[in-house]
Structure formats: C-alpha cells, structure tokens
Design an enzyme around this catalytic site. Structure first.
Site, PDB file in Angstrom:
ATOM      1  N   CYS A   1      38.097  56.992  29.908  1.00  0.00           N
ATOM      2  CA  CYS A   1      37.909  55.618  30.101  1.00  0.00           C
ATOM      3  C   CYS A   1      36.437  55.100  30.276  1.00  0.00           C
ATOM      4  O   CYS A   1      36.066  54.807  31.335  1.00  0.00           O
ATOM      5  CB  CYS A   1      38.603  55.337  31.469  1.00  0.00           C
ATOM      6  SG  CYS A   1      40.439  55.934  31.545  1.00  0.00           S
ATOM      7  N   ALA A   2      35.869  55.197  29.122  1.00  0.00           N
ATOM      8  CA  ALA A   2      34.386  54.969  29.092  1.00  0.00           C
ATOM      9  C   ALA A   2      33.872  53.449  29.254  1.00  0.00           C
ATOM     10  O   ALA A   2      32.861  53.359  29.931  1.00  0.00           O
ATOM     11  CB  ALA A   2      33.939  55.414  27.479  1.00  0.00           C
TER      12      ALA A   2
ATOM     13  N   GLY B   1      30.357  52.203  29.048  1.00  0.00           N
ATOM     14  CA  GLY B   1      29.376  53.463  28.841  1.00  0.00           C
ATOM     15  C   GLY B   1      28.503  53.905  30.067  1.00  0.00           C
ATOM     16  O   GLY B   1      27.821  54.801  29.952  1.00  0.00           O
ATOM     17  N   GLY B   2      28.525  53.427  31.310  1.00  0.00           N
ATOM     18  CA  GLY B   2      27.644  53.706  32.319  1.00  0.00           C
ATOM     19  C   GLY B   2      27.750  55.128  32.882  1.00  0.00           C
ATOM     20  O   GLY B   2      26.505  55.712  32.800  1.00  0.00           O
ATOM     21  N   LYS B   3      28.810  55.795  32.798  1.00  0.00           N
ATOM     22  CA  LYS B   3      28.975  57.139  33.323  1.00  0.00           C
ATOM     23  C   LYS B   3      28.764  58.169  32.003  1.00  0.00           C
ATOM     24  O   LYS B   3      28.104  59.132  32.037  1.00  0.00           O
ATOM     25  CB  LYS B   3      30.262  57.453  33.598  1.00  0.00           C
ATOM     26  CG  LYS B   3      30.272  57.083  35.251  1.00  0.00           C
ATOM     27  CD  LYS B   3      31.778  57.352  35.839  1.00  0.00           C
ATOM     28  CE  LYS B   3      31.698  56.804  37.421  1.00  0.00           C
ATOM     29  NZ  LYS B   3      31.778  55.256  37.279  1.00  0.00           N
TER      30      LYS B   3
ATOM     31  N   ASP C   1      37.845  54.350  24.880  1.00  0.00           N
ATOM     32  CA  ASP C   1      38.679  53.395  25.849  1.00  0.00           C
ATOM     33  C   ASP C   1      39.432  52.443  25.173  1.00  0.00           C
ATOM     34  O   ASP C   1      39.431  52.328  23.798  1.00  0.00           O
ATOM     35  CB  ASP C   1      37.525  52.415  26.196  1.00  0.00           C
ATOM     36  CG  ASP C   1      38.039  51.468  27.820  1.00  0.00           C
ATOM     37  OD1 ASP C   1      37.528  52.008  28.643  1.00  0.00           O
ATOM     38  OD2 ASP C   1      38.789  50.710  27.562  1.00  0.00           O
TER      39      ASP C   1
ATOM     40  N   ASP D   1      37.381  58.031  34.365  1.00  0.00           N
ATOM     41  CA  ASP D   1      37.010  56.933  35.483  1.00  0.00           C
ATOM     42  C   ASP D   1      38.078  55.900  35.507  1.00  0.00           C
ATOM     43  O   ASP D   1      38.045  54.942  34.611  1.00  0.00           O
ATOM     44  CB  ASP D   1      35.596  56.464  34.760  1.00  0.00           C
ATOM     45  CG  ASP D   1      34.892  55.228  36.017  1.00  0.00           C
ATOM     46  OD1 ASP D   1      35.513  55.182  36.915  1.00  0.00           O
ATOM     47  OD2 ASP D   1      34.096  54.918  35.593  1.00  0.00           O
TER      48      ASP D   1
ATOM     49  N   CYS E   1      36.675  53.870  41.744  1.00  0.00           N
ATOM     50  CA  CYS E   1      35.950  53.117  42.512  1.00  0.00           C
ATOM     51  C   CYS E   1      36.937  52.254  43.728  1.00  0.00           C
ATOM     52  O   CYS E   1      36.918  51.285  43.990  1.00  0.00           O
ATOM     53  CB  CYS E   1      34.947  52.005  42.030  1.00  0.00           C
ATOM     54  SG  CYS E   1      36.094  51.019  41.077  1.00  0.00           S
TER      55      CYS E   1
END
Length: 430
Positions: free
Chosen positions: A239-240, A243-245, A263, A307, A360
């Site tokens: 679940c990109a 792209g933060g992670k 994603d 994520d 989160c």
C-alpha cells in the site's frame, strides 16, 4: 488583520465547514481566495484558530454550553491562546471586522472550569462512541491519551541518508531552530508553536529540493525502522501510496536489494516517481495497478509491508475535523479492508518471511484485534518481539507502555511525542 478580524474569519470558516460539509483545508483555501487582502500571517493564524477549535471541540463546547463556531473560537482565544476576555471584549468595540461582543454568560463561562462530573469522552475530546475502544486500548490512561491527541503536532523531517546526514539538514534549516528528534536517529523536528505561530515552509528550502530530507512524522520514521528491512532483501510495499515509507525503507536498505512499490489507487501512487528521483532512490520498482501486476511475486518476497488504509485516528492532531466525522460504519469498512489486505499480503511471502502490518490508528479494532484474527486464521505465523529491535535501531529501550498485549508496538503523542501508529511484524512458517 488584528485579532478580532481573525476571530471573525475563523468563525466564518468553521461555519462554512459545518454547513457545506467540506474539509477544513478546502474551506480555508476558499476563504483565502475570497479575501486576498489577508497576508500569510493572517491565513496561518486563522487556520490555527480553526484547527485548535476542532482539536478540543468537545471540551470547549461543554464549557461554553454551546457548540456553535462562535462559542468554539471564543473559547480557543481565551482557553488556548491566553487572551484576557475583558480586554478582548474591549478590542471588539469600534472594530467593524470583530465578532459581536461577549455576552454576560459567555464571559462567565469562558473563564470557568469543567465540572467534576464531566464525562470522560468530553475531557478526552473524542467522540462518545469511541470511548470504550480507547479505554480498552489504553486502560486508565485513555483520557490522558485523548488530551495529548488534542494538542498541536510538531513538524518532523526524516533525513534522507542516501544524500545527507542530520547535521547537514540542521544547518540548512538553522533559521527555523530545528532540533534532533528524541527517538529517530535520522529525524529533525521543529516543535509546534502557540497562538498564531506559523509552521515553517521547508519545501522551498535548498535541502528539500536536493533531496536531503522528507517531511515525515517521527512516528512514521520509527515504524519504518521497526519494519526491519535489510540491504539486499526483496520487499513488497503493498500500500505504497505516495511513497513515504518506500523512501524510508530504501534508505534503510542503502539502495540495495529490491522494493516493489504498489498501490491499488493510481492517483495515490502518482507522486512517487518524482519523489524517488529527488531522493536518489534506485532500488524501488513501481508496479502500477494493472491486472496481475504482482503475480510474479507470489511466494518470493522476504518482507511484505502493509501500511494499511485506516481511520487515521493517530493523525487527529493534524486533521482534527476527521475526529468528528468518523462513524462506526467507516470503522467497520476499514477493518474489512485491512483483513483482506493481510490475507492477500501473506501470499507473497517466502517461507519464513515477515509480514509487517502498520496503521496510523490508535483503535484496537484496527490493531491488536486485527492481528489476533489473522493469526487465528493462519496457523504457523507468530508475532516477532520488537523490543530488541527498538533497542538496536534507536540505541535506547522502548518507552514504557508502547508494547501492546497483542505483540505490537503502539506510538502516541503521550507515549512517544509522535502521531499515533501501530506496527506488528509476523513471521511466516518455514
């Protein structure tokens, strides 16, 4: 603009949010377009008033016996910003842009205290229907957790170690008085200001344009590190999103090995291409959401990172309007999506591979409960003990309270000074 005019503007924005049922960010943007005379400082102050009103909406409304935009904004000015109500009332006189003067009742209420029998969900500034979930997650500390979640967030940055070190980022942003983060060794932070303080715009800085750092909450940095990625392995970021992670994991892996970034939403994925280039990332292969886009990876991946889409309850400090829009129906929808993703993600693992689940969220339904259901449905998987990894990754023991009963790690503003995050790493059977 003087403060009375800013208060009136904040009342207008909150009224727009309530009547038109649109996000705060859209309402603030619309107000700015319609009032181009307002400077950047005015817009920042008005935004602060609006967000502060929503962060503590329940307790402000209870004190004022009124949940109208006017009552909330006046309560913020006095309770949160420290304005003297009598002096503020005097400043309203003769100001064409000021709100109506305080009534006698408003003046009495705004300096009062909540009663001893105030319900816990009001003290915690959370929706009443979520109180049982939060009490289950945090026990006797659930009200304190809610209070911490009603504060302002810091602005956190992650140093991109493929191009820079934290010292370079601190020097580049010295005009904003940044400091190292308390836990993440690659983090830089600018604590939240009070009142009308403006959040620094770091995306125009030379360091950002050169890829030295990314805007990323310290909590996100922590769970990225606890994902346990190592150089040379094959990793699927299922679940990109933007792209933060993936960027953080690429730096952890020192550009070695392979990250497959996928994603299901093409629009969410779109920003990743420019970000990869700016960050100097070479070990990420983006997989667009096409039929069978990941078919060749089944049974071949060392580490699958999910994520997961969630309620976002861990980001209430940044998006307090979502706190009051969350419903049981949306929570149930997210739980179903997460369960499906876990079942899907495990298919890609090699024997003995690791399934990393991240949200989160601070709700047990999306965290420990989700893991318990997965483990019951997939015998042989087992949650990894993350406390030794915390010690090795950050050079310090994990704070008391972050380890959950279900074998995960839970971050919160009260426990770690971060947004709310959850991570559980499950090892597949050999």
């Amino acid at each position: 603009m003087r403060l009375p005019g800013r208060l009136s503007a904040a009342i207008a924005v909150l009224t727009d949010v309530e009547t038109r049922k649109r996000p705060v960010s859209e309402a603030l943007k619309a107000w700015g377009i319609a009032n181009r005379f307002a400077g950047a400082g005015d817009r920042a102050a008005i935004g602060n008033l609006v967000y502060d009103a929503l962060r503590r909406r329940a307790s402000h409304a209870a004190l004022m016996a009124d949940d109208s935009p006017r009552a909330l904004v006046l309560a913020v000015a006095v309770r949160d910003w420290g304005q003297d109500p009598a002096a503020l009332n005097d400043s309203f006189a003769g100001d064409d842009h000021a709100p109506e003067p305080f009534t006698t009742e408003e003046l009495a209420r705004v300096v009062g205290q909540l009663s001893d029998d105030t319900p816990g969900h009001v003290l915690a500034d959370v929706p009443q229907w979520l109180a049982p979930s939060l009490e289950r997650a945090f026990g006797d500390n659930w009200i304190a957790e809610g209070e911490a979640m009603a504060g302002r967030p810091s602005l956190d940055l992650r140093t991109n170690t493929l191009k820079a070190q934290p010292e370079r980022v601190l020097k580049s942003l010295a005009r904003f008085d940044p400091v190292p983060t308390a836990i993440s060794p690659v983090g830089v932070t600018m604590p939240a200001g009070s009142g009308d303080a403006r959040t620094p715009n770091v995306t125009t800085d030379e360091g950002y344009l050169k890829g030295w750092f990314e805007v990323q909450d310290q909590g996100s940095q922590i769970v990225s590190a606890l994902a346990g990625a190592t150089p040379g392995e094959q990793l699927l970021d299922l679940c990109a999103g933007a792209g933060g992670k993936s960027l953080a994991l690429a730096a952890t892996m020192a550009n070695k090995g392979q990250i497959f970034a996928y994603d299901s939403d093409r629009n969410r994925l779109a920003p990743i291409y420019d970000r990869l280039k700016r960050n100097g990332v070479r070990n990420v292969q983006v997989r667009a959401p096409l039929p069978d886009a990941l078919a060749d990876l089944v049974g071949k991946i060392d580490r699958v990172v999910i994520d997961a889409p969630c309620t976002g309850t861990g980001t209430w400090r940044r998006r307090p309007d979502t706190k009051w829009k969350l419903s049981p129906e949306l929570l149930a929808q997210r739980v179903a999506e997460q369960s499906a993703l876990l079942a899907e993600g495990q298919r890609f693992l090699k024997p003995g591979g690791t399934l990393v689940y991240i949200t989160c969220s601070i709700l047990p339904e999306e965290n420990d409960d989700q893991i318990a259901a997965f483990l019951a449905a997939h015998p042989g998987f087992a949650s990894r003990d993350l406390l030794p990894l915390w010690q090795s990754a950050f050079g310090q023991p994990a704070p008391a309270g972050v380890a959950t009963a279900g074998g995960g790690i839970a971050l919160t503003p009260r426990l770690t000074g971060t947004d709310g995050f959850y991570l559980n790493a499950m090892v597949a059977p050999q």
